[in-house]
Scaffold this active site. Sequence first.
Site, short mmCIF file in Angstrom:
data_model
loop_
_atom_site.label_atom_id
_atom_site.label_comp_id
_atom_site.label_asym_id
_atom_site.label_seq_id
_atom_site.Cartn_x
_atom_site.Cartn_y
_atom_site.Cartn_z
CB CYS A 1 8.59 7.12 -41.64
SG CYS A 1 8.96 5.61 -40.71
CG HIS A 2 9.27 11.58 -38.03
ND1 HIS A 2 9.99 12.66 -37.60
CD2 HIS A 2 8.46 12.02 -39.01
CE1 HIS A 2 9.63 13.73 -38.30
NE2 HIS A 2 8.69 13.38 -39.16
#
Lengths: 335, 110
Positions: B64-65
């Site tokens: 994920c970011h």
Amino acid sequence: MRSLELRDAFTPAELLPASSEQARIPFGPVGSRHMARAARTLRLVEEKVSFEELRVGRRALLDFMNEVDDETCLNHVVGYRTLIRSNTWPNVSQPDLDAEGFLVHFERSALAYVNSAFRAFQWLRHPETSDLRNVHREILASEALRGQYGKSSPDGLDQRLERCMDELIEYVEDEEQLVVLGSLPLPFRSAESALVHDFHALRRSHPVPPSVDDLIEGSAWQYVRRHASWRLDSLASIYKGLDGHQPDDGQQRDRDQALAARRAELILSLPPRGEELADFLLALNFLNLALEPAFSFKSGIGVLHRLVFLAAEEFGSTPSERQLVLDRNHLFNNH
Amino acid sequence: MKILTGKRAAGGKAEGRPVVVLHPSQLDDVTVGDILITTQTDIAYVPAMHRASAVVTETGGRFCHAAVWARENNKPTLLQVAGITEAVGGIDQVWVDADAETITLGSTTP
């Protein structure tokens, strides 16, 4: 019959000649076909955005985006997510679409999303020139196409990432090695890291936020396109938020070199299938981390889409699912 | 004191004032050294993430970011800490141990 129609519409696009697809990225002893394709996609999407900016006029775009009210901009991502989650989209499984085919389709959907955004911009600037219902139909189709490769789709980027990781982990010792294989090598960066890296480069030439004229005519424009949704207050907010932040390029280079060495070693240990999966993992991660934030629904491109959705809220009805599918397929085949 | 667990995105330890961010309008509340607490991060959160000494989210997987950013910037970050945005209500100090994958809530040294 209906399911055949949906599947047939997504026949793979004609692939480019081999020579343009075999660009090698120098990490590991073997090149990375899928990663090269993903990098090409980002370049093509940005070139498309740049072309459209010049066509509509940078100043016109800047003026327009800076008149969008603050609340709409602040709530944009949450609002768009709500729109996605509260509607039903005709996402379909595409089991016959291999890795390369997926990347081709993704590229087409990303380019179509840009096209539609700028058609939306034309209407937003001159609403008298076309019917909102027609513009709304196109924007719905554009979002349906983008969503086919998005998070909530059974065959979108996220699902493909999960399946790739689930298979690749069988070839490595642990999750940590999976992370090594999927981590972006420099010069490729996540949008978050690019925002900071590019800011330091921008600040060297523009210690304070550039004037509108400087922005429009100069190299700073690329920054406001990629990281600030063409909004001056977003740019000013970044300057304020990163005031005092120092670049750490040295640390990043050291980290990257260590990562590259480990990755090369891991790649050597993988069989051909593992190597291809590692390449695909990197490509998918790159699209998710770099292209999506800059040029998908979270970006200025997405804002243009959402402004049409907001304008069309007064409509009680929307196109049927069948019409939406037809419109989506038309966009896919004619971007 | 309450201890919650999560998944390590990037290791390290940090302590500080927890600041819950559920909307971009709250980002300016995060000052240098605070612990940024949120459901998931967004590109708009980046300057605040740099000011924070650690980041804790309720969601997110290994790519994920927030996880990617954490690894790129060596910032202690925990993901998948269920209920953290509500749990820190009324708490003025937290201790993040990303290597142990814990966040301790309290107002005195553990």
